[in-house]
Design an enzyme around this catalytic site. Structure first.
Site, short mmCIF file in Angstrom:
data_model
loop_
_atom_site.label_atom_id
_atom_site.label_comp_id
_atom_site.label_asym_id
_atom_site.label_seq_id
_atom_site.Cartn_x
_atom_site.Cartn_y
_atom_site.Cartn_z
N SER A 1 0.84 -1.20 0.00
CA SER A 1 0.00 0.00 0.00
C SER A 1 0.88 1.26 0.00
O SER A 1 1.69 1.44 -0.92
CB SER A 1 -0.95 -0.06 1.20
OG SER A 1 -1.96 0.90 1.09
N ASP B 1 -8.60 -3.20 -6.82
CA ASP B 1 -8.12 -2.81 -5.50
C ASP B 1 -8.78 -1.49 -5.12
O ASP B 1 -8.59 -0.49 -5.82
CB ASP B 1 -6.59 -2.66 -5.53
CG ASP B 1 -5.98 -2.38 -4.17
OD1 ASP B 1 -6.61 -1.70 -3.35
OD2 ASP B 1 -4.85 -2.85 -3.94
N HIS C 1 -7.32 -5.59 -1.35
CA HIS C 1 -6.11 -4.80 -1.14
C HIS C 1 -5.04 -5.69 -0.55
O HIS C 1 -5.12 -6.13 0.58
CB HIS C 1 -6.44 -3.65 -0.18
CG HIS C 1 -5.36 -2.63 -0.04
ND1 HIS C 1 -4.80 -1.99 -1.12
CD2 HIS C 1 -4.75 -2.11 1.06
CE1 HIS C 1 -3.89 -1.12 -0.69
NE2 HIS C 1 -3.84 -1.19 0.62
#
Length: 489
Positions: free
Chosen positions: A215, A423, A452
């Site tokens: 991320s 995502d 994710h």
């Protein structure tokens, strides 16, 4: 991931049903003392979620790398050493995401899912980034009400809603600028965290470092390998932000991420009619807008339309959370309150704001946000009214230590990007832009799945095997790889 408000979906690590989020982890600083040079003095990490094998230490680094002999801050680090010295090849740094997420316990948490070949090949290194957790933490003196409200603006239906939101945004920015840790404020940046990583690498005696970042951690990894290309070994970036990191563009792109991902939930809910949310994906989508509108007008036990949108966005991070999300919708539709959410850690929110607002300039004029909210409500009606609206970065202090780091194609071809097609938190459109600017430096493996986080906890064996091979053997695909969808077990 534990259920969180929308704001925390941005600040927390990659999501999975089999790996535990670390944002709430409390990592103890060992009693070995702070280190300024030489090898770290490792001690025990007594937090209950950490492996007994995890060791901790603390290093000092410059607050301002422009004044390397000036004021210093602490960086808390951890190590899960390879127990197979004959196969050990180096150090693998981890970052779970955020910004604002603690990473000290992450090696022991991720080790539950990492292949043994990876654990044999590296000493796995975790750390709390500057400003976070045990690493000289920052604060914005956020009240319980502000923490509960989260980092996302109220959903703006009109230009007047954006104007009303400015009061909250200005107040939070002022609190950050006036807090007891304001002396750190301009130096809590991704670039400085990357420099801290290189100081840790030096202290470990490692000529290069390998890296696995999730991320926001993808931007940190991209910045590190841009600033220190010859000190980068094998760089894996999982669930990728665009080349600008968590800038204004990425924040607004969250609207697209939800639009990309929501059809997966709509199909799930339609396939389980007992939830009563609709018998077709189209009906489930209509239920979303009906509930959001109703809760805007008549909240259920404090859950208004903004909180409902955030709850939905957050739980789209993992397929395993879809039943929980469907039950939450069902309860709200019937006027029943939801179980209370855990309190949002103040340091997590403050750390998120410091990096978000320090890394890149944000528009200063309210009308820019009014235009953006109006446009994004049309393009991404599920959350665009929030992601397009105004936040504290619009009123952040002007002082910045340096311009943003520009990601380029200069450096060795040692980057592997992993990305889910759908995502919500880091949409694939942003990942493709990062892939483009990396040029020959990167290849990308894309998995036809939602959620994710790809590696190591996703179920797509094609993507997982590609990353494992790169980390253990250095073999990287010669071209981008598209991994087909795989059936759920």
């Amino acid at each position: 991931m534990r259920s969180r408000p929308l704001s925390l979906a941005l600040a927390i690590l990659a999501v999975t049903a089999t790996a535990t989020a670390t944002t709430g982890a409390s990592a103890a600083t060992p009693d070995t003392g702070m280190r300024t040079a030489g090898s770290p003095h490792w001690g025990a990490c007594p937090q209950p979620e950490a492996s007994p094998r995890l060791q901790c230490s603390t290093l000092q680094v410059p607050l301002d790398y422009g004044e390397p002999d000036g004021r210093r801050i602490e960086i808390a680090i951890s190590r899960l050493a390879s127990d197979n010295p004959s196969k050990r090849r180096g150090v693998l740094f981890l970052n779970p995401g955020g910004p604002g997420g603690e990473g000290l316990a992450y090696p022991s948490l991720l080790a539950r899912s990492l292949p043994q070949g990876v654990l044999d090949s590296y000493d796995v290194i975790g750390f709390d980034p500057r400003g976070v957790g045990r690493s000289t933490p920052v604060t914005c003196d956020l009240t319980p009400q502000q923490r509960q409200r989260g980092n996302f603006p109220r959903y703006a239906h009109t230009a007047a809603d954006v104007l009303r939101e400015t009061k909250h945004a200005r107040t939070v920015a002022r609190q950050c600028a006036d807090s007891r840790t304001a002396w750190t404020l301009p130096h809590i940046t991704t670039a400085n965290t990357a420099r801290d990583m290189d100081r840790v690498r030096t202290a470990l005696g490692a000529p290069k470092l390998s890296y696995l970042g999730h991320s926001y951690g993808t931007h940190l990894g991209a910045v590190y390998t841009t600033l220190f290309p010859e000190r980068s070994d094998r760089i894996v970036l999982d669930s990728n932000l665009g080349p600008g990191g968590y800038d204004r563009t990425a924040f607004r792109m969250l609207g697209r991420g939800m639009q990309d991902r929501f059809p997966d939930f709509a199909a799930f809910a339609a396939a389980h009619p007992a939830y009563g949310l609709g018998s077709t994906p189209r009906q489930v989508t209509a239920t979303f807008f009906r509930l959001a509108k109703r809760l805007d007008a008549d909240p259920v036990d404090g859950i208004d339309g903004t909180a409902f949108r955030g709850l939905t966005f957050d739980r789209l991070y993992s397929d395993a959370l879809m039943p929980t999300l469907a039950k939450a919708w069902q309860s709200l539709d019937q006027g029943r309150p939801l179980p209370p959410n855990p309190s949002v850690p103040e340091n997590l929110m403050a750390g998120w704001l410091h990096v978000l607002c320090n890394d890149t300039p944000w528009p200063r004029k309210v009308r820019d946000y009014q235009r953006a909210a109006a446009l994004d409500r049309l393009r991404y009606p599920m959350v665009g009214g929030s992601t397009g609206s105004i936040g504290p970065c619009a009123f952040w202090p002007d002082e910045r230590a340096e311009p943003p780091v520009r990601i380029t194609d200069r450096g060795p071809a040692n980057v592997l990007m992993a990305q889910n097609e759908r995502d919500p938190g880091t949409p694939s459109a942003g990942a493709r832009k990062l892939r483009e600017v990396f040029g020959k430096r990167a290849t990308m493996v894309t998995a036809d799945q939602g959620g994710h986080g790809v590696y190591p906890f996703g179920r797509n064996t094609c993507a997982n095997d590609t990353v494992t091979s790169f980390l253990t053997t250095g073999q990287r695909p010669s071209r981008d790889v598209a991994c087909a969808a795989e059936p759920a077990n």
